[in-house]
Design a protein around this motif. Structure first.
Motif, PDB file in Angstrom:
ATOM      1  N   SER A  30      42.217  38.368  36.543  1.00  0.00           N
ATOM      2  CA  SER A  30      42.591  38.226  37.883  1.00  0.00           C
ATOM      3  C   SER A  30      42.883  39.630  38.539  1.00  0.00           C
ATOM      4  CB  SER A  30      43.745  37.658  38.173  1.00  0.00           C
ATOM      5  OG  SER A  30      44.806  38.002  37.499  1.00  0.00           O
ATOM      6  N   PRO A  31      42.589  39.730  40.010  1.00  0.00           N
ATOM      7  CA  PRO A  31      42.458  40.826  40.789  1.00  0.00           C
ATOM      8  C   PRO A  31      43.466  41.702  40.609  1.00  0.00           C
ATOM      9  CG  PRO A  31      41.973  38.892  42.016  1.00  0.00           C
ATOM     10  CD  PRO A  31      42.448  38.415  40.768  1.00  0.00           C
ATOM     11  N   ALA A  32      43.220  43.011  40.775  1.00  0.00           N
ATOM     12  CA  ALA A  32      44.062  44.144  40.481  1.00  0.00           C
ATOM     13  C   ALA A  32      44.507  44.637  41.911  1.00  0.00           C
ATOM     14  CB  ALA A  32      43.191  45.163  39.846  1.00  0.00           C
ATOM     15  N   ARG A  33      45.654  45.193  41.779  1.00  0.00           N
ATOM     16  CA  ARG A  33      46.555  45.919  43.238  1.00  0.00           C
ATOM     17  C   ARG A  33      46.175  47.362  43.141  1.00  0.00           C
ATOM     18  NH1 ARG A  33      51.424  44.848  40.480  1.00  0.00           N
ATOM     19  NH2 ARG A  33      51.745  42.926  41.611  1.00  0.00           N
ATOM     20  N   PRO A  34      45.979  47.948  44.222  1.00  0.00           N
ATOM     21  CA  PRO A  34      45.653  49.297  44.372  1.00  0.00           C
ATOM     22  C   PRO A  34      46.832  50.119  43.940  1.00  0.00           C
ATOM     23  CG  PRO A  34      45.430  48.251  46.748  1.00  0.00           C
ATOM     24  CD  PRO A  34      46.168  47.289  45.635  1.00  0.00           C
ATOM     25  N   ASN A  35      46.273  51.472  43.333  1.00  0.00           N
ATOM     26  CA  ASN A  35      47.504  52.115  42.749  1.00  0.00           C
ATOM     27  C   ASN A  35      47.875  53.399  43.491  1.00  0.00           C
ATOM     28  OD1 ASN A  35      45.187  53.847  42.808  1.00  0.00           O
ATOM     29  ND2 ASN A  35      44.843  54.204  40.694  1.00  0.00           N
ATOM     30  N   GLY A  36      47.479  53.252  44.940  1.00  0.00           N
ATOM     31  CA  GLY A  36      47.954  54.474  45.685  1.00  0.00           C
ATOM     32  C   GLY A  36      46.883  55.514  45.979  1.00  0.00           C
ATOM     33  N   ARG A  37      46.020  55.488  45.273  1.00  0.00           N
ATOM     34  CA  ARG A  37      44.778  56.465  45.634  1.00  0.00           C
ATOM     35  C   ARG A  37      43.726  55.773  45.992  1.00  0.00           C
ATOM     36  NH1 ARG A  37      46.886  57.793  40.350  1.00  0.00           N
ATOM     37  NH2 ARG A  37      45.232  56.966  39.374  1.00  0.00           N
ATOM     38  N   HIS A 161      25.344  40.316  36.373  1.00  0.00           N
ATOM     39  CA  HIS A 161      26.042  40.647  35.042  1.00  0.00           C
ATOM     40  C   HIS A 161      27.344  40.415  35.102  1.00  0.00           C
ATOM     41  CE1 HIS A 161      26.312  42.678  31.230  1.00  0.00           C
ATOM     42  NE2 HIS A 161      27.360  43.311  31.924  1.00  0.00           N
ATOM     43  N   LEU A 162      28.107  41.273  35.743  1.00  0.00           N
ATOM     44  CA  LEU A 162      29.655  41.113  35.772  1.00  0.00           C
ATOM     45  C   LEU A 162      30.195  39.533  36.031  1.00  0.00           C
ATOM     46  CD1 LEU A 162      30.617  44.432  37.715  1.00  0.00           C
ATOM     47  CD2 LEU A 162      30.810  43.782  35.155  1.00  0.00           C
ATOM     48  N   ARG A 163      29.561  38.902  36.775  1.00  0.00           N
ATOM     49  CA  ARG A 163      29.691  37.446  37.059  1.00  0.00           C
ATOM     50  C   ARG A 163      29.604  36.617  35.874  1.00  0.00           C
ATOM     51  NH1 ARG A 163      27.366  36.042  43.254  1.00  0.00           N
ATOM     52  NH2 ARG A 163      29.194  37.237  44.252  1.00  0.00           N
ATOM     53  N   PHE A 164      28.404  36.804  35.005  1.00  0.00           N
ATOM     54  CA  PHE A 164      28.297  36.452  33.905  1.00  0.00           C
ATOM     55  C   PHE A 164      29.428  36.442  32.871  1.00  0.00           C
ATOM     56  CE2 PHE A 164      26.306  36.344  29.711  1.00  0.00           C
ATOM     57  CZ  PHE A 164      25.816  35.095  29.438  1.00  0.00           C
ATOM     58  N   GLN A 165      29.542  37.826  32.743  1.00  0.00           N
ATOM     59  CA  GLN A 165      30.836  38.195  31.954  1.00  0.00           C
ATOM     60  C   GLN A 165      32.141  37.685  32.404  1.00  0.00           C
ATOM     61  OE1 GLN A 165      30.748  40.923  29.113  1.00  0.00           O
ATOM     62  NE2 GLN A 165      28.523  40.751  29.290  1.00  0.00           N
ATOM     63  N   ALA A 166      32.219  37.371  33.480  1.00  0.00           N
ATOM     64  CA  ALA A 166      33.566  36.758  33.881  1.00  0.00           C
ATOM     65  C   ALA A 166      33.722  35.280  33.680  1.00  0.00           C
ATOM     66  CB  ALA A 166      33.766  36.960  35.452  1.00  0.00           C
ATOM     67  N   ARG A 167      32.425  34.819  33.738  1.00  0.00           N
ATOM     68  CA  ARG A 167      32.719  33.251  33.299  1.00  0.00           C
ATOM     69  C   ARG A 167      32.690  33.104  32.036  1.00  0.00           C
ATOM     70  NH1 ARG A 167      27.242  30.653  36.121  1.00  0.00           N
ATOM     71  NH2 ARG A 167      28.102  28.795  35.159  1.00  0.00           N
ATOM     72  N   LEU A 168      32.438  33.937  30.982  1.00  0.00           N
ATOM     73  CA  LEU A 168      32.751  33.782  29.530  1.00  0.00           C
ATOM     74  C   LEU A 168      33.707  34.320  28.898  1.00  0.00           C
ATOM     75  CD1 LEU A 168      28.887  33.701  28.501  1.00  0.00           C
ATOM     76  CD2 LEU A 168      30.331  31.704  29.057  1.00  0.00           C
ATOM     77  N   ARG A 169      34.249  35.446  29.586  1.00  0.00           N
ATOM     78  CA  ARG A 169      35.274  36.239  28.826  1.00  0.00           C
ATOM     79  C   ARG A 169      36.735  36.225  29.511  1.00  0.00           C
ATOM     80  NH1 ARG A 169      32.857  42.082  27.324  1.00  0.00           N
ATOM     81  NH2 ARG A 169      34.720  41.965  25.986  1.00  0.00           N
ATOM     82  N   MET A 170      37.010  35.178  30.522  1.00  0.00           N
ATOM     83  CA  MET A 170      38.275  35.272  31.167  1.00  0.00           C
ATOM     84  C   MET A 170      38.745  33.848  30.592  1.00  0.00           C
ATOM     85  SD  MET A 170      37.910  36.797  35.040  1.00  0.00           S
ATOM     86  CE  MET A 170      37.617  38.521  35.196  1.00  0.00           C
ATOM     87  N   ASP A 171      39.997  33.673  30.519  1.00  0.00           N
ATOM     88  CA  ASP A 171      40.607  32.506  30.056  1.00  0.00           C
ATOM     89  C   ASP A 171      40.003  31.346  30.718  1.00  0.00           C
ATOM     90  OD1 ASP A 171      43.852  33.541  28.780  1.00  0.00           O
ATOM     91  OD2 ASP A 171      41.945  33.721  27.923  1.00  0.00           O
ATOM     92  N   LYS A 172      40.159  30.261  30.214  1.00  0.00           N
ATOM     93  CA  LYS A 172      39.701  28.914  30.637  1.00  0.00           C
ATOM     94  C   LYS A 172      40.535  28.560  32.037  1.00  0.00           C
ATOM     95  CE  LYS A 172      38.711  27.190  26.272  1.00  0.00           C
ATOM     96  NZ  LYS A 172      38.990  25.973  25.107  1.00  0.00           N
ATOM     97  N   GLU A 184      34.488  41.613  42.037  1.00  0.00           N
ATOM     98  CA  GLU A 184      34.382  42.519  43.289  1.00  0.00           C
ATOM     99  C   GLU A 184      35.382  43.747  43.087  1.00  0.00           C
ATOM    100  OE1 GLU A 184      32.096  41.955  45.279  1.00  0.00           O
ATOM    101  OE2 GLU A 184      31.225  40.308  44.176  1.00  0.00           O
ATOM    102  N   GLU A 185      36.581  43.451  42.557  1.00  0.00           N
ATOM    103  CA  GLU A 185      37.597  44.448  42.178  1.00  0.00           C
ATOM    104  C   GLU A 185      36.861  45.748  41.523  1.00  0.00           C
ATOM    105  OE1 GLU A 185      40.396  45.169  43.838  1.00  0.00           O
ATOM    106  OE2 GLU A 185      41.071  43.316  44.789  1.00  0.00           O
ATOM    107  N   VAL A 186      36.491  45.103  40.241  1.00  0.00           N
ATOM    108  CA  VAL A 186      35.816  46.100  39.268  1.00  0.00           C
ATOM    109  C   VAL A 186      34.676  46.713  39.706  1.00  0.00           C
ATOM    110  CG1 VAL A 186      34.826  45.941  36.887  1.00  0.00           C
ATOM    111  CG2 VAL A 186      36.756  44.753  37.222  1.00  0.00           C
ATOM    112  N   ILE A 187      33.919  45.992  40.405  1.00  0.00           N
ATOM    113  CA  ILE A 187      32.629  46.848  41.206  1.00  0.00           C
ATOM    114  C   ILE A 187      33.411  47.971  41.958  1.00  0.00           C
ATOM    115  CG2 ILE A 187      30.947  46.784  42.785  1.00  0.00           C
ATOM    116  CD1 ILE A 187      30.291  43.645  41.901  1.00  0.00           C
TER     117      ILE A 187
END
Length: 653
Positions: A30-37, A161-172, A184-187
């Motif tokens: 799931s999305p990530a929060r900024p680390n301050g930088r 490519h990342l959307r394909f990965q997200a559809r198959l590698r994240m929990d159901k 989008e966060e990872v991009i």
């Protein structure tokens, strides 16, 4: 109260807004929060998800080389080759470990042992534990592996490519919008925004994103799911010093959230080296040092190898432990001295501290073997794979353009050569030749259009299947179903051109039957091509197998040799030759309605009707449905065999 609210939001699938308006992160991508930088990082994992990885007394050896056919075996050739010799270590959650060493030190072998991959015929002894529990090949269920080779489907964009990965590698249970938000966060996190909608490309064939962007995309594919345990094989290779430091800095941020991360790295810069919490330095298959990065310089100094001031420590350690050409014996003595000294230092540590390290209270231990290696359901896998296969087919000009152009060109060529054949005694041979030529063209064009499908994608399939993204049956079904429309439409165009130009029997019913026969023949050929494709380790081998396989099958197709003239010892080839069944079907469809064939003067034997032609060819109209069912059986049988061969190859991985 805030923590409880956040947990409730994550469990419900709705990300919790942070104070600055961004999204906080959930587990498993799931999305990530900024680390301050300005760079988003994943949130900390819970206690149950933290992983302590421990390996003890790992010994790895390769089989003896033995003697060659032209030389006598030397004594050393009869002994197994020891690659790893009693390697042990522990990595706690929240640690970023660098595995370093000169070429041949055993870094990649250790990584393969820990990840249970690419073992081949190696003999492995020792134990690998996750949270105090032997893990074996089930380690893939709780870890991610960033491999050194960048393997992608070149026609996809970075975002696709990342959307394909997200559809198959994240929990159901993770909602679709949360998955896409994580993409989008990872991009942004990996600096891929500028090339997000650029096709990845295929090296040596089609230009796409740069090598550095490709490496970051490989890392982004694994970071996407926020795995509790990560292995990275040379994650900075191909990157400049700044980007390499950026990648390792991202790894450090991920580790700080409770992840356990191990990566091999080849001579990092001093700035990059300083980002690692611990370092494992290997030499000649042994451990020269493992511990905090801050203490390694003191250790080497204590054994007489002080790192000079203002010198990159990583370069110094590699040079010190390298086996120098011409000074092999002296270099090995130095390596043995350092490794023995480290072993002694490790054994002489405070016994209580060592006892505590060896008997960590791991808390609740999960049964990882009970976890499914697939995060997505069968239907989710099927839909995602169909989406990707559709994009591959519609964007690859080799599939769309060449196949269509070939069908039209050959259809016109056959039509011009056999243009409007007259129904006389000479025309009988010409029409039969045109029918068989249509079959051979369909067979050759379709079998050679698919024999490269599986060998070309085999490395990608092995990696993705090994990562638990999709099942073998899903992959095979999607590849075959996605290409099926082409093998229905293209035969229609080819048949329409040939049928009316050649002047075959002018009836719409006969034309449609002819089209159906040609289409089934095309798909039988495709099935045979898939079988060759799944057997072959490379495209070159597949090409070498396909042509010799087709020639004997053509010989028993009824055109070069009458059906009643086949030698008994080759009868089995006749039964598996789809040319035999297809040719008989086409001839029955063509000649059955013909009631008048012009006789040529001076010919002693004249075939006056289509039934006479069939009798001369030893064909029987009663065989129509038998031949049809035989073609369908061959089509299903070849595809079933190809799936079995692919399944066997996936099991070997």
């Amino acid at each position: 109260m805030e923590d409880a609210t956040e947990r409730t939001a994550l469990l419900s699938g709705s990300p919790k807004p942070a104070a600055n308006g961004s999204l906080s992160a959930g587990r498993n991508g799931s999305p990530a929060r900024p680390n301050g930088r300005g760079s988003p990082v994943p949130v900390a994992v819970g206690d149950r998800d933290r992983i302590t990885l421990r390996w003890a007394d790992i010994h790895v050896s390769a089989p003896a080389r033995g003697g060659g056919c032209c030389r006598k075996a030397k004594p050393e050739d009869l002994e197994p080759i020891h690659i790893l010799k009693g390697v042990s270590g522990t990595v706690e959650p929240g640690t970023l470990l660098a595995i370093m060493g000169a070429s041949g030190a055993g870094k990649s072998t250790l990584l393969n042992v820990l990840t249970y991959r690419n073992r081949g015929n190696l003999s492995v002894e020792g134990t690998v534990e996750v949270n105090g529990q032997p893990i074996g090949k089930d380690i893939t269920a709780v870890s991610a592996y960033v491999q050194q080779d960048d393997l992608f489907i070149g026609v996809l964009t970075v975002r696709e490519h990342l959307r394909f990965q997200a559809r198959l590698r994240m929990d159901k249970h993770i909602p679709h919008d949360v998955r896409m938000a994580r993409v989008e966060e990872v991009i942004i996190q990996m600096g891929l925004s500028k090339c997000a909608d650029t096709k990845i490309g295929t090296p040596g064939r089609k230009k796409g994103i740069s090598g550095g962007e490709m490496k970051r995309l490989a890392f982004a594919s694994e970071v996407l799911t926020n795995p509790p345990l990560m292995f990275c094989d040379e994650p900075t290779s191909g990157l400049d010093a700044f980007m390499a430091e950026s990648v390792v800095n991202t790894l450090q941020g991920v580790a700080n959230q409770g992840r356990t991360i191990l990566c091999t790295i080849h001579q990092p810069s001093s700035e990059t080296y300083a980002l690692f919490d611990q370092v494992l330095i290997m030499a000649e298959g042994r451990v020269a040092y493992m511990g905090p990065t801050s203490e390694v310089i003191d250790f080497f100094g204590s054994v007489g190898y002080a790192c000079p001031p203002a010198f990159n420590p990583a370069d110094f350690f590699i040079q010190t432990l390298a086996i120098r050409p011409g000074k092999e014996e002296k270099s090995r003595d130095r390596v043995e001295k350092i490794c023995d000294q480290f072993q002694e230092v490790r054994e002489n540590k405070d016994s209580k501290k060592q006892l505590a390290a060896n008997h960590v209270d791991y808390g609740v231990v999960e049964d990882y073997s009970s976890r499914s290696r697939y995060k997505a359901s069968w239907l989710q896998q099927f839909l995602a794979m169909m989406w990707r296969c559709h994009l591959q087919n519609t964007r690859d000009p080799m599939i769309m353009g060449v196949r269509t152009g070939q069908a039209i060109f050959v259809g016109l060529l056959v039509g011009i050569v056999y243009l409007q054949i007259e129904y006389n005694q000479d025309g009988i041979l010409n029409i039969n030749g045109a029918l068989f030529l249509m079959l051979t063209n369909i067979a050759f064009s379709h079998i050679f259009s698919v024999i490269n499908v599986f060998p070309a994608e085999l490395p990608i399939f092995r990696r993705e299947h090994g990562n638990g993204m999709y099942r073998t049956d899903v992959y095979f079904l999607c590849k075959t179903i996605a290409e099926l429309p082409y093998f229905i439409v293209l035969p229609l165009g080819f048949t329409a051109i040939c049928y009316w130009m050649v002047g075959l029997y002018a009836g719409w019913q006969e034309f449609l039957i002819c089209y159906a026969i040609i289409t089934i023949t095309a798909n039988v050929s495709v099935s045979a091509g898939y079988m060759v494709s799944t057997i072959s380790p490379s495209v070159d081998v597949a090409m070498a197998i396909a042509a010799p396989m087709l020639i004997p099958l053509m010989l028993f197709g009824g055109f070069f040799l009458k059906a009643n003239s086949v030698p008994v010892y080759f009868i089995w080839l006749e039964y598996i030759s789809w040319f035999k069944y297809s040719n008989e079907l086409l001839c029955i469809n063509q000649w059955s309605p013909v009631v008048n064939i012009t006789c040529t003067e001076g010919i002693p034997f004249c075939l006056e009707t289509g039934k006479d032609v069939l009798a001369n060819l030893s064909y029987d109209e009663d065989n129509f449905y038998v031949d049809l069912y035989a073609l369908i059986g061959l089509m299903v049988g070849f595809r079933l065999l190809s799936f079995i061969f692919l399944l066997i190859r996936s099991w070997k991985d």
